[in-house]
Design an enzyme around this catalytic site. Structure first.
Site, PDB file in Angstrom:
ATOM      1  N   CYS A  76      53.753  36.183  41.290  1.00 58.98           N
ATOM      2  CA  CYS A  76      53.366  37.534  41.716  1.00 58.98           C
ATOM      3  C   CYS A  76      53.805  37.580  43.330  1.00 58.98           C
ATOM      4  O   CYS A  76      53.748  36.720  44.115  1.00 58.98           O
ATOM      5  CB  CYS A  76      51.806  37.586  41.921  1.00 58.98           C
ATOM      6  SG  CYS A  76      51.150  39.179  42.394  1.00 58.98           S
TER       7      CYS A  76
ATOM      8  N   CYS B 141      47.784  36.204  48.218  1.00 57.71           N
ATOM      9  CA  CYS B 141      46.328  35.843  47.833  1.00 57.71           C
ATOM     10  C   CYS B 141      46.177  34.490  48.134  1.00 57.71           C
ATOM     11  O   CYS B 141      46.656  33.812  47.155  1.00 57.71           O
ATOM     12  CB  CYS B 141      45.652  36.684  46.680  1.00 57.71           C
ATOM     13  SG  CYS B 141      46.158  38.368  46.528  1.00 57.71           S
TER      14      CYS B 141
ATOM     15  N   CYS C 197      44.898  32.327  44.993  1.00 58.53           N
ATOM     16  CA  CYS C 197      45.413  32.742  43.448  1.00 58.53           C
ATOM     17  C   CYS C 197      46.505  31.699  43.139  1.00 58.53           C
ATOM     18  O   CYS C 197      47.491  31.406  43.909  1.00 58.53           O
ATOM     19  CB  CYS C 197      45.871  33.993  43.528  1.00 58.53           C
ATOM     20  SG  CYS C 197      46.273  34.376  42.043  1.00 58.53           S
TER      21      CYS C 197
ATOM     22  N   CYS D  88      39.189  42.474  28.830  1.00 57.07           N
ATOM     23  CA  CYS D  88      39.812  42.647  30.187  1.00 57.07           C
ATOM     24  C   CYS D  88      41.139  42.071  30.544  1.00 57.07           C
ATOM     25  O   CYS D  88      41.452  40.764  30.212  1.00 57.07           O
ATOM     26  CB  CYS D  88      38.955  41.954  31.376  1.00 57.07           C
ATOM     27  SG  CYS D  88      39.321  42.222  32.964  1.00 57.07           S
TER      28      CYS D  88
ATOM     29  N   CYS E 206      39.253  47.179  29.866  1.00 56.77           N
ATOM     30  CA  CYS E 206      39.263  46.967  31.098  1.00 56.77           C
ATOM     31  C   CYS E 206      40.694  46.387  31.579  1.00 56.77           C
ATOM     32  O   CYS E 206      41.286  45.540  30.771  1.00 56.77           O
ATOM     33  CB  CYS E 206      38.104  45.949  31.665  1.00 56.77           C
ATOM     34  SG  CYS E 206      38.378  45.724  33.414  1.00 56.77           S
TER      35      CYS E 206
ATOM     36  N   CYS F 285      35.375  48.602  38.476  1.00 59.55           N
ATOM     37  CA  CYS F 285      34.895  47.323  38.426  1.00 59.55           C
ATOM     38  C   CYS F 285      35.287  46.671  39.780  1.00 59.55           C
ATOM     39  O   CYS F 285      36.643  46.568  39.958  1.00 59.55           O
ATOM     40  CB  CYS F 285      35.419  46.623  37.296  1.00 59.55           C
ATOM     41  SG  CYS F 285      34.938  44.666  37.337  1.00 59.55           S
TER      42      CYS F 285
ATOM     43  N   ARG G  82      28.475  40.723  37.675  1.00 63.22           N
ATOM     44  CA  ARG G  82      28.841  39.773  36.990  1.00 63.22           C
ATOM     45  C   ARG G  82      29.093  38.467  37.560  1.00 63.22           C
ATOM     46  O   ARG G  82      29.716  38.297  38.435  1.00 63.22           O
ATOM     47  CB  ARG G  82      30.252  40.307  36.153  1.00 63.22           C
ATOM     48  CG  ARG G  82      30.937  39.005  35.287  1.00 63.22           C
ATOM     49  CD  ARG G  82      32.119  39.777  34.558  1.00 63.22           C
ATOM     50  NE  ARG G  82      31.665  41.161  33.848  1.00 63.22           N
ATOM     51  CZ  ARG G  82      32.305  42.205  34.102  1.00 63.22           C
ATOM     52  NH1 ARG G  82      33.051  42.526  34.913  1.00 63.22           N
ATOM     53  NH2 ARG G  82      31.895  43.312  33.554  1.00 63.22           N
TER      54      ARG G  82
HETATM   55  N1  SAM Z   1      46.725  40.993  40.513  1.00 64.57           N
HETATM   56  C1  SAM Z   1      45.884  41.879  40.189  1.00 64.57           C
HETATM   57  C2  SAM Z   1      44.989  42.005  41.505  1.00 64.57           C
HETATM   58  O1  SAM Z   1      45.058  41.188  42.194  1.00 64.57           O
HETATM   59  O2  SAM Z   1      44.366  43.073  41.664  1.00 64.57           O
HETATM   60  C3  SAM Z   1      44.855  41.514  39.136  1.00 64.57           C
HETATM   61  C4  SAM Z   1      44.675  40.219  38.797  1.00 64.57           C
HETATM   62  S1  SAM Z   1      43.646  39.070  40.100  1.00 64.57           S
HETATM   63  C5  SAM Z   1      43.766  37.507  39.646  1.00 64.57           C
HETATM   64  C6  SAM Z   1      42.085  39.690  40.079  1.00 64.57           C
HETATM   65  C7  SAM Z   1      40.880  38.829  40.784  1.00 64.57           C
HETATM   66  O3  SAM Z   1      40.809  37.710  40.402  1.00 64.57           O
HETATM   67  C8  SAM Z   1      41.188  38.720  42.311  1.00 64.57           C
HETATM   68  O4  SAM Z   1      41.074  40.100  42.985  1.00 64.57           O
HETATM   69  C9  SAM Z   1      40.188  37.611  42.575  1.00 64.57           C
HETATM   70  O5  SAM Z   1      39.054  38.295  43.064  1.00 64.57           O
HETATM   71  C10 SAM Z   1      39.946  37.064  41.262  1.00 64.57           C
HETATM   72  N2  SAM Z   1      40.437  35.557  41.370  1.00 64.57           N
HETATM   73  C11 SAM Z   1      41.813  35.438  41.556  1.00 64.57           C
HETATM   74  N3  SAM Z   1      41.931  33.873  41.605  1.00 64.57           N
HETATM   75  C12 SAM Z   1      40.494  33.444  41.710  1.00 64.57           C
HETATM   76  C13 SAM Z   1      40.133  32.238  42.005  1.00 64.57           C
HETATM   77  N4  SAM Z   1      41.116  31.042  42.165  1.00 64.57           N
HETATM   78  N5  SAM Z   1      39.010  32.013  42.226  1.00 64.57           N
HETATM   79  C14 SAM Z   1      38.056  33.031  41.866  1.00 64.57           C
HETATM   80  N6  SAM Z   1      38.397  34.207  41.747  1.00 64.57           N
HETATM   81  C15 SAM Z   1      39.643  34.586  41.778  1.00 64.57           C
HETATM   82  C1  DTB Z   2      37.525  39.176  38.442  1.00 65.76           C
HETATM   83  O1  DTB Z   2      36.729  39.517  39.403  1.00 65.76           O
HETATM   84  N1  DTB Z   2      37.626  37.926  38.216  1.00 65.76           N
HETATM   85  C2  DTB Z   2      38.426  37.694  37.004  1.00 65.76           C
HETATM   86  C3  DTB Z   2      38.843  39.285  36.684  1.00 65.76           C
HETATM   87  N2  DTB Z   2      38.121  39.906  37.933  1.00 65.76           N
HETATM   88  C4  DTB Z   2      40.308  39.440  36.454  1.00 65.76           C
HETATM   89  C5  DTB Z   2      39.502  36.789  37.308  1.00 65.76           C
HETATM   90  C6  DTB Z   2      39.203  35.353  37.734  1.00 65.76           C
HETATM   91  C7  DTB Z   2      40.383  34.754  37.922  1.00 65.76           C
HETATM   92  C8  DTB Z   2      39.806  33.003  38.078  1.00 65.76           C
HETATM   93  C9  DTB Z   2      41.170  32.387  38.421  1.00 65.76           C
HETATM   94  C10 DTB Z   2      41.681  32.015  37.083  1.00 65.76           C
HETATM   95  O2  DTB Z   2      41.859  31.996  36.158  1.00 65.76           O
HETATM   96  O3  DTB Z   2      43.282  32.358  37.406  1.00 65.76           O
HETATM   97 FE1  SF4 Z   3      48.986  38.759  42.489  1.00 64.56          FE
HETATM   98 FE2  SF4 Z   3      46.966  36.723  42.214  1.00 64.56          FE
HETATM   99 FE3  SF4 Z   3      46.869  38.413  44.378  1.00 64.56          FE
HETATM  100 FE4  SF4 Z   3      46.395  39.338  41.943  1.00 64.56          FE
HETATM  101  S1  SF4 Z   3      45.132  37.978  42.952  1.00 64.56           S
HETATM  102  S2  SF4 Z   3      47.863  40.258  43.459  1.00 64.56           S
HETATM  103  S3  SF4 Z   3      47.797  37.791  40.775  1.00 64.56           S
HETATM  104  S4  SF4 Z   3      48.658  36.947  44.011  1.00 64.56           S
END
Ligand code: SAM
Ligand code: DTB
Ligand code: SF4
Length: 336
Positions: free
Chosen positions: A74, A78, A81, A120, A151, A211, A283
């Site tokens: 990506c 973030c 992530c 989702c 979703c 959401c 949630r």
């Molecule tokens: N790329 C898209 C975005 O960021 O909108 C969708 C997927 S992203 C992984 C969705 C959400 O998952 C993020 O906004 C964050 O709140 C949550 N998330 C991602 N990595 C996480 C982590 N290591 N621990 C907890 N929540 C996480």
């Molecule tokens: C949200 O708030 N939590 C979910 C979903 N929306 C997409 C994602 C959690 C991701 C946790 C880290 C991972 O598994 O990569």
């Molecule tokens: Fe990309 Fe992860 Fe950020 Fe979603 S949360 S925009 S997958 S870096």
């Protein structure tokens, strides 16, 4: 309790709890939210449970299951992530292309058989490419045909993309504000807080359920957790779903060594979200793999009405179905 009653409900609401509009506010101030966080835990959880019971069956928990339809690589940065390509050390994740529709629908069928009611689909994108839209539309249609709620979480959307997903029958779109506006810059530099709010209003205007929630335990202060909830509750309409994620500290990300949040502060965050957004599904999201059964039970007492179900979140593990079902049995909860 005097202070509590002043903050959370007018005397009218207390006398007439069935009058829903008296409890739905969009003018929350930071100091009132912090006053909720500051309450003795028993008072806070009691009030959250009271509000919860006005709009939700306290013994039912909704099950959503996740799938990563496009993993890794990506372009966003973030800090939490595993899927951001910028993290120099690397999280050891193999990037994939967008998954075939049939694979997604087959996995959704299994999720439904396992008990999930909402599917989702998440992609590690800044935003989808127009060339991917037909495939995404087919995924929504295929999952809906199974009788599941749908979703998606795909990053930012254009008006045209939003309309295509709505026409396909998409029920919910997940896009988190993640934290307070003030702390946001410490976590993400590649898109702004306002970009996120704009995406949420585009989704709302298209008639798709919103959401939106965030992550706690990223080294933020309580005022940031309050600020995040303020942003969400003061949107023109409350999100229908509010995921509260406990950070999963992934090795190789900048937050890998961040100090873990006190579990009671997590419970407080759930309770305050419940009080501020009484009708929303709150949630209990990422982080359950490292939570005790007792902590999860406290989150349900504090008003969590939904979980992510299934052995995998997007890239990290989640409790096994059997473990969750055993916990539900012990607590007398029914999955919906
Ligand atoms: N790329 C898209 C975005 O960021 O909108 C969708 C997927 S992203 C992984 C969705 C959400 O998952 C993020 O906004 C964050 O709140 C949550 N998330 C991602 N990595 C996480 C982590 N290591 N621990 C907890 N929540 C996480
Ligand atoms: C949200 O708030 N939590 C979910 C979903 N929306 C997409 C994602 C959690 C991701 C946790 C880290 C991972 O598994 O990569
Ligand atoms: Fe990309 Fe992860 Fe950020 Fe979603 S949360 S925009 S997958 S870096």
């Amino acid at each position: 309790m005097g202070l509590l009653m002043n903050i959370v409900s007018s005397p009218t609401a207390a006398q007439n709890p069935s009058d829903s509009d008296t409890e739905t506010r969009h003018d929350w101030q930071q100091d009132e939210i912090l006053a909720l966080f500051d309450l003795p835990l028993m008072d806070l959880v009691f009030e959250a449970q009271r509000v919860h019971r006005l709009y939700h069956d306290p013994n039912k928990v909704q099950l959503s299951q996740l799938i990563s339809i496009k993993t890794g690589g990506c372009a966003e940065d973030c800090a939490y992530c595993s899927q951001a390509s910028t993290h120099k050390e690397g999280t050891g994740l193999t990037a994939t292309k967008l998954m075939e529709v049939e694979r997604v629908v087959n996995a959704a069928r299994k999720a439904k058989q396992g008990g999930a009611s909402r599917y989702c689909m998440g992609a590690a994108w800044t935003s989808p490419k127009d060339r991917d839209m037909d495939q995404l539309v087919a995924m929504v249609e295929g999952v809906k045909d199974l009788g599941m709620e749908t979703c998606m979480t795909l990053g930012m959307l254009s008006d045209h993309q939003t309309a295509m997903l709505k026409d396909a029958g998409l029920d919910y779109y997940n896009h988190n504000v993640d934290t307070s506006e003030e702390y946001y810059g410490k976590i993400i530099s590649t898109r702004t807080y306002q970009d996120r709010i704009d995406t949420l209003s585009r989704v709302r205007d298209a008639g798709i359920n919103v959401c939106s929630g965030g992550i706690v335990g990223m080294g933020e202060e309580r005022r940031d957790r309050a600020g995040m909830l303020k942003t969400l509750a003061n949107l023109p309409s409350h999100p229908e779903s509010v995921p509260i994620n406990m950070l999963v500290a992934v090795p190789g990300t900048p937050l890998e060594n961040v100090e873990a949040l006190d579990p009671f502060e997590f419970v407080r965050t759930i309770a305050v979200a419940r009080i501020m957004m009484p009708k929303a599904e709150v949630r209990l999201s990422a982080g359950r793999q490292s939570m005790s059964e007792e902590l999860q039970a406290m989150c349900f007492m504090a008003g969590a009405s939904s979980i992510f179900y299934g052995e995998q979140l997007l890239t990290t593990p989640n409790p096994e179905n059997n473990k969750d079902l055993a916990l539900f049995e012990k607590l007398g909860l029914t999955a919906v």
